[in-house]
Design an enzyme around this catalytic site. Structure first.
Site, PDB file in Angstrom:
ATOM      1  N   HIS A  30      -3.478 -25.355  43.953  1.00  0.00           N
ATOM      2  CA  HIS A  30      -3.818 -25.104  42.661  1.00  0.00           C
ATOM      3  C   HIS A  30      -3.750 -26.512  41.796  1.00  0.00           C
ATOM      4  CE1 HIS A  30      -4.141 -20.887  43.958  1.00  0.00           C
ATOM      5  NE2 HIS A  30      -3.017 -20.957  44.094  1.00  0.00           N
TER       6      HIS A  30
ATOM      7  N   GLU B 216       2.828 -21.298  39.666  1.00  0.00           N
ATOM      8  CA  GLU B 216       2.623 -21.495  41.121  1.00  0.00           C
ATOM      9  C   GLU B 216       2.417 -22.807  41.197  1.00  0.00           C
ATOM     10  OE1 GLU B 216      -0.020 -20.682  45.208  1.00  0.00           O
ATOM     11  OE2 GLU B 216      -0.144 -19.460  43.350  1.00  0.00           O
TER      12      GLU B 216
ATOM     13  N   GLU C 182       3.039 -20.039  52.363  1.00  0.00           N
ATOM     14  CA  GLU C 182       3.494 -19.321  50.983  1.00  0.00           C
ATOM     15  C   GLU C 182       5.126 -19.134  51.269  1.00  0.00           C
ATOM     16  OE1 GLU C 182       1.495 -18.132  49.002  1.00  0.00           O
ATOM     17  OE2 GLU C 182      -0.480 -18.108  49.879  1.00  0.00           O
TER      18      GLU C 182
ATOM     19  N   HIS D  86       2.057 -23.274  48.893  1.00  0.00           N
ATOM     20  CA  HIS D  86       1.751 -22.210  47.966  1.00  0.00           C
ATOM     21  C   HIS D  86       2.982 -21.522  47.914  1.00  0.00           C
ATOM     22  CE1 HIS D  86      -2.656 -22.468  47.652  1.00  0.00           C
ATOM     23  NE2 HIS D  86      -2.558 -22.996  48.702  1.00  0.00           N
TER      24      HIS D  86
END
Length: 296
Positions: free
Chosen positions: A86, A123, A260, A178
């Protein structure tokens, strides 16, 4: 004293020899003063001979030193691309990130805003911080590190561009950082691996195997470094999850995985993710996993 003819002969011979020696000396002096015949470089043959004599440090060609690996830099010559998930500015550019791009098998949104903790720690902020720490750890080991972005653009890049950056860098490994946004009670990390995809412009055939190896090494070292367990809600306890719907994996032509690091929506995981000390451990685990993969 009476005159002695023998003494006279001896004196005559001595004078003749002396004269001959003097002439030789004079001839030698004359030769040293005259200009010597020049060689190709304008030097006398003797000078050239002297320069070509082995063992003379002033003229002998230097011996090249053998190349040796640099101590403490085992990843020298390797390229790693880090993809911070992101972008902190994505939430201000919803129209841009909602535009769909080709992910090989179909079209999907350029990017998303990502998730956040209940307290508002995003995030995008998390991934950028871990990526910076990871970059420094890898660079210290000699790797060439490329970031897909460094919050130096207002939004994006889109998922297809992120994949392209890794491909064009001919990276030895690409890691997309992430954090998940699952339900409360869902805890732990997992590593997403590319599935076998061969459709449209997507073909992961060559990267499935090495990407799995990369993911397994990262999962192992991440658990060791952070002391956290693999995900309790997917991956059957392996910490590995295979997906075929992520453009960043489908379009990659080099080994690539997503990490993640934990679930931001779970309070216990969120407490870890918001800790700078824990984020350093997370970066260390990922770096160790990458290093063991690249060293084989």
């Amino acid at each position: 004293m009476p005159y002695d003819h023998r003494n006279t002969a001896r004196r005559t011979l001595a004078l003749a020899l002396a004269a001959t020696g003097c002439c030789a000396v004079l001839a030698g002096c004359g030769a040293s003063q005259a200009s010597p015949p020049a060689g190709k470089s304008g030097e006398s043959p003797r000078s050239q001979e002297t320069r070509e004599t082995p063992g003379e440090s002033a003229t002998a060609p230097p011996t090249p030193l053998p190349s040796t690996p640099q101590p403490g830099r085992p990843l020298a010559g390797r390229t790693v691309v880090i993809d911070p998930g992101h972008n902190p500015g994505n939430f201000r550019h919803s129209s841009e990130i909602n535009q769909k791009v080709n992910i090989g098998t179909n079209r999907k949104e350029c990017d998303t805003t990502g998730t956040s903790t209940n307290a508002g720690y995003t995030e995008a902020s998390f991934t950028l911080d871990v990526s910076h720490r990871l970059r420094d750890l890898l660079a210290a080991r000699g790797a060439t590190v490329v970031l897909t972005h460094d919050a130096d653009r207002p939004w994006g890049p889109c998922i297809d561009e992120r994949a392209r950056i890794g491909n064009e860098a001919r990276a030895d490994a690409v890691v997309s950082v992430h954090a998940d946004g699952s339900a409360v009670g869902h805890r732990g990390f997992h590593v997403i691996l590319p599935a076998q995809v061969r459709e449209g412009s997507a073909d992961t055939t060559k990267i499935v195997g090495p990407s799995r190896e990369l993911g397994e090494r990262i999962a192992d070292r991440f658990a060791r470094a952070t002391g956290t367990a693999p995900s309790n809600y997917l991956g059957s306890g392996t910490g590995l999850d295979v997906r075929d719907d992520l453009g960043g994996l489908n379009l990659s032509t080099v080994p690539k995985v997503f990490v993640e690091c934990g679930n931001m929506r779970d309070p216990k995981d969120a407490q870890l993710l918001t800790s700078a000390a824990w984020r350093q451990k997370a970066a260390q685990g990922i770096a160790d996993g990458i290093a063991t993969y690249l060293k084989g």
